[in-house]
Design a protein around this motif. Structure first.
Motif, PDB file in Angstrom:
ATOM      1  N   GLY A 112      55.220  50.794  87.484  1.00  0.00           N
ATOM      2  CA  GLY A 112      54.630  51.680  88.687  1.00  0.00           C
ATOM      3  C   GLY A 112      53.556  51.824  88.850  1.00  0.00           C
ATOM      4  N   LEU A 113      52.619  51.362  87.975  1.00  0.00           N
ATOM      5  CA  LEU A 113      51.114  51.370  88.229  1.00  0.00           C
ATOM      6  C   LEU A 113      50.580  50.019  88.622  1.00  0.00           C
ATOM      7  N   GLU A 114      49.516  49.838  89.628  1.00  0.00           N
ATOM      8  CA  GLU A 114      49.137  48.759  89.895  1.00  0.00           C
ATOM      9  C   GLU A 114      47.685  48.497  88.813  1.00  0.00           C
ATOM     10  N   ASN A 115      47.699  47.238  88.489  1.00  0.00           N
ATOM     11  CA  ASN A 115      46.629  46.903  87.825  1.00  0.00           C
ATOM     12  C   ASN A 115      45.316  46.930  88.213  1.00  0.00           C
ATOM     13  N   PRO A 116      44.326  47.822  88.209  1.00  0.00           N
ATOM     14  CA  PRO A 116      42.961  47.991  88.959  1.00  0.00           C
ATOM     15  C   PRO A 116      42.396  46.692  89.080  1.00  0.00           C
ATOM     16  N   LEU A 117      42.513  45.742  88.015  1.00  0.00           N
ATOM     17  CA  LEU A 117      41.898  44.357  88.086  1.00  0.00           C
ATOM     18  C   LEU A 117      42.699  43.554  88.837  1.00  0.00           C
ATOM     19  N   LYS A 118      43.728  43.720  89.409  1.00  0.00           N
ATOM     20  CA  LYS A 118      44.556  43.057  90.386  1.00  0.00           C
ATOM     21  C   LYS A 118      44.920  41.678  89.844  1.00  0.00           C
ATOM     22  N   GLN A 119      45.222  42.187  88.102  1.00  0.00           N
ATOM     23  CA  GLN A 119      45.671  40.756  87.434  1.00  0.00           C
ATOM     24  C   GLN A 119      47.142  41.116  87.311  1.00  0.00           C
ATOM     25  N   GLU A 120      47.977  39.965  87.442  1.00  0.00           N
ATOM     26  CA  GLU A 120      49.385  39.946  87.263  1.00  0.00           C
ATOM     27  C   GLU A 120      49.654  39.528  85.835  1.00  0.00           C
ATOM     28  N   VAL A 121      49.253  40.543  84.630  1.00  0.00           N
ATOM     29  CA  VAL A 121      49.338  40.389  83.457  1.00  0.00           C
ATOM     30  C   VAL A 121      49.785  41.574  82.655  1.00  0.00           C
ATOM     31  N   SER A 180      50.936  41.360  65.859  1.00  0.00           N
ATOM     32  CA  SER A 180      50.489  40.307  65.058  1.00  0.00           C
ATOM     33  C   SER A 180      48.991  39.698  65.164  1.00  0.00           C
ATOM     34  N   LYS A 181      48.127  40.975  65.629  1.00  0.00           N
ATOM     35  CA  LYS A 181      46.697  40.326  65.778  1.00  0.00           C
ATOM     36  C   LYS A 181      45.939  41.744  65.602  1.00  0.00           C
ATOM     37  N   LEU A 182      44.699  41.781  65.003  1.00  0.00           N
ATOM     38  CA  LEU A 182      43.781  42.854  64.984  1.00  0.00           C
ATOM     39  C   LEU A 182      42.360  42.087  65.314  1.00  0.00           C
ATOM     40  N   THR A 183      41.842  43.010  66.102  1.00  0.00           N
ATOM     41  CA  THR A 183      40.506  42.605  66.660  1.00  0.00           C
ATOM     42  C   THR A 183      39.596  43.516  66.371  1.00  0.00           C
ATOM     43  N   ASN A 184      38.678  43.308  65.427  1.00  0.00           N
ATOM     44  CA  ASN A 184      37.389  44.337  65.082  1.00  0.00           C
ATOM     45  C   ASN A 184      36.224  44.217  65.854  1.00  0.00           C
ATOM     46  N   ALA A 185      36.003  45.465  66.494  1.00  0.00           N
ATOM     47  CA  ALA A 185      35.037  45.615  67.332  1.00  0.00           C
ATOM     48  C   ALA A 185      33.735  46.052  66.516  1.00  0.00           C
ATOM     49  N   ALA A 224      33.759  42.940  77.912  1.00  0.00           N
ATOM     50  CA  ALA A 224      33.975  42.091  79.160  1.00  0.00           C
ATOM     51  C   ALA A 224      35.360  41.431  78.838  1.00  0.00           C
ATOM     52  N   TYR A 225      35.752  41.248  77.639  1.00  0.00           N
ATOM     53  CA  TYR A 225      37.107  40.357  77.315  1.00  0.00           C
ATOM     54  C   TYR A 225      38.213  41.495  77.884  1.00  0.00           C
ATOM     55  N   PHE A 226      37.731  42.818  77.825  1.00  0.00           N
ATOM     56  CA  PHE A 226      38.959  43.721  78.003  1.00  0.00           C
ATOM     57  C   PHE A 226      39.041  43.671  79.560  1.00  0.00           C
ATOM     58  N   VAL A 227      38.242  43.431  80.356  1.00  0.00           N
ATOM     59  CA  VAL A 227      38.325  43.225  81.776  1.00  0.00           C
ATOM     60  C   VAL A 227      38.710  41.698  82.115  1.00  0.00           C
ATOM     61  N   GLN A 228      38.407  40.747  81.561  1.00  0.00           N
ATOM     62  CA  GLN A 228      38.665  39.169  81.566  1.00  0.00           C
ATOM     63  C   GLN A 228      40.262  38.823  81.122  1.00  0.00           C
ATOM     64  N   ARG A 229      40.594  39.518  80.032  1.00  0.00           N
ATOM     65  CA  ARG A 229      41.992  39.006  79.392  1.00  0.00           C
ATOM     66  C   ARG A 229      42.525  40.199  78.761  1.00  0.00           C
ATOM     67  N   PRO A 230      42.648  41.374  79.372  1.00  0.00           N
ATOM     68  CA  PRO A 230      43.049  42.526  78.472  1.00  0.00           C
ATOM     69  C   PRO A 230      44.559  42.087  77.933  1.00  0.00           C
ATOM     70  N   GLU A 231      45.285  41.288  78.213  1.00  0.00           N
ATOM     71  CA  GLU A 231      46.644  40.866  77.567  1.00  0.00           C
ATOM     72  C   GLU A 231      46.449  40.302  76.211  1.00  0.00           C
ATOM     73  N   SER A 232      45.243  39.509  75.886  1.00  0.00           N
ATOM     74  CA  SER A 232      45.205  39.155  74.867  1.00  0.00           C
ATOM     75  C   SER A 232      45.108  40.009  73.511  1.00  0.00           C
ATOM     76  N   PHE A 233      45.016  41.333  73.627  1.00  0.00           N
ATOM     77  CA  PHE A 233      44.712  42.220  72.468  1.00  0.00           C
ATOM     78  C   PHE A 233      46.135  42.988  72.131  1.00  0.00           C
ATOM     79  N   HIS A 234      46.326  43.054  70.713  1.00  0.00           N
ATOM     80  CA  HIS A 234      47.334  43.974  70.298  1.00  0.00           C
ATOM     81  C   HIS A 234      46.647  45.256  69.816  1.00  0.00           C
ATOM     82  N   ILE A 235      45.751  44.998  68.714  1.00  0.00           N
ATOM     83  CA  ILE A 235      45.214  46.469  68.151  1.00  0.00           C
ATOM     84  C   ILE A 235      43.677  46.001  67.970  1.00  0.00           C
ATOM     85  N   VAL A 236      42.816  46.840  68.592  1.00  0.00           N
ATOM     86  CA  VAL A 236      41.379  46.900  68.300  1.00  0.00           C
ATOM     87  C   VAL A 236      40.983  48.104  67.460  1.00  0.00           C
TER      88      VAL A 236
END
Length: 354
Positions: A112-121, A180-185, A224-236
């Motif tokens: 019900g919410l639109e992605n503000p980035l206008k991405q269909e992901v 299945s994936k953890l990202t270390n900031a 930057a990746y949060f904006v470019q490919r947010p669908e790629s993360f599981h746990i940050v």
């Protein structure tokens, strides 16, 4: 049947308005689920309390809160009271003394919410932030005040135990939730002591959890990746400061702070955990009845999940999504003209158990 005892701290600004709606949702759940019993006690420890008593809570405030199963917190902040006072004398003592070393922030694009980035992901990940040490430590000071050589020092403190605790929690969360994936900031390329140490301990834990993929990014690239490919993360997984910044960015890419919930969690259950919306007290709209209660209601859902009632969490989230999909009853921050109470009532009207 277990009776859940919940401490309610509405706080300042829009806090009391959105907290009232969250408690109404809990009341409705107790009506439709005969196994859910709870009682609340409200504590009006806020900036008004400070102006009257010169402290944000009573001397035995933490002792009073210890008796509860969980804490539902609204928001804190008032122009009449300096932010360091309200934060360091209320929120941070609760987080630190109750060993709430996990800050959990879901970043999920609800139906019900639109992605503000206008991405269909699809966007559905979680930020797990170390919540008790790191950059948010009251260690430092000023020297030579008022002189040309005036200087300020603020220390960052990272301990092996603190880093290991949060990393182990993150991997356990991944296993329990099928991630299945953890990202270390990190920023160990320039913060050569603290963040290098952070990476070292995180990677020691990662080596013990090889069935879960591990990756590491410097925080500037990660933003930057949060904006470019947010669908790629599981746990940050992030330190206190980095997690704070990234979670607001994450909230922005899935609808804004009016939707975003969080939990301050004591994983061992030795003290109560605290659940609160990510948004602040928003004094500019306080009293206007237009604050979005969804973040607070979702925070209450996270509280129920933590207390072992994931079914109630899921029921609340389904109800929020139904209201969002209908697009009839929404507050101004997400394109509507409804009031806080109207949105709360709309969510309650959708509540049902499956």
């Amino acid at each position: 049947m277990k009776l859940y005892k919940i401490a309610v701290l509405p706080g300042d600004g829009i806090g009391p308005e959105v907290t009232k709606e969250a408690v109404k949702v809990l009341n409705k759940l107790s009506e439709i689920d005969s196994r859910f019993y709870f009682e609340t006690k409200e504590f009006n420890w806020n900036s008004e309390y400070y102006l009257q008593h010169r402290r944000m809570m009573p001397e035995n405030g933490l002792e009073q809160l210890k008796k509860f199963d969980a804490i539902l917190f609204g928001a804190i902040g008032d122009p009449r009271v300096p932010d360091p006072v309200s934060i360091w004398e209320l929120i941070l003592p609760i987080r630190k003394q109750f060993q709430q070393y996990v800050n959990l922030r879901p970043i999920k694009l609800l139906r019900g919410l639109e992605n503000p980035l206008k991405q269909e992901v699809p966007v559905d990940f979680v930020i797990i932030r170390e919540n008790s040490e790191g950059e948010y430590i009251n260690s430092g000071g000023l020297m030579f005040e008022g002189e040309k050589r005036e200087m300020a020092v603020h220390n960052t403190v990272m301990t092996r135990q603190g880093i290991r605790n949060i990393a182990e929690f993150a991997y356990e969360y991944a296993r329990e939730n099928g991630l299945s994936k953890l990202t270390n900031a990190t920023k160990s390329n320039v913060m050569s002591y603290t963040m290098t140490f952070w990476d070292q301990v995180v990677e020691e834990v990662a080596a013990q959890n090889k069935n879960i993929a591990y990756e590491k990014y410097y925080i500037d690239a990660l933003a930057a990746y949060f904006v470019q490919r947010p669908e790629s993360f599981h746990i940050v997984l992030a330190s206190n400061l980095f997690g704070d910044i990234l979670s607001d960015l994450g909230s922005a890419i899935v609808g804004g702070l009016g939707i975003a919930p969080s939990g301050n969690i004591n994983p061992k259950g030795t003290f109560p955990s605290m659940f609160e919306p990510v948004h602040g007290s928003a004094p500019n709209i306080a009293g206007k009845g237009i604050a979005n209660p969804m973040a607070q209601i979702w925070s209450a859902a996270l509280m129920l999940d933590h207390l072992g009632r994931k079914d109630l969490h899921d029921a609340i989230l389904r109800s929020i999504e139904e209201v969002l999909m209908e697009k009839k009853v929404l507050t101004p921050d997400i394109g509507g003209n409804a009031s806080t109470v109207e949105v709360g009532n709309a969510i309650i009207s959708k509540l049902k158990m499956e």
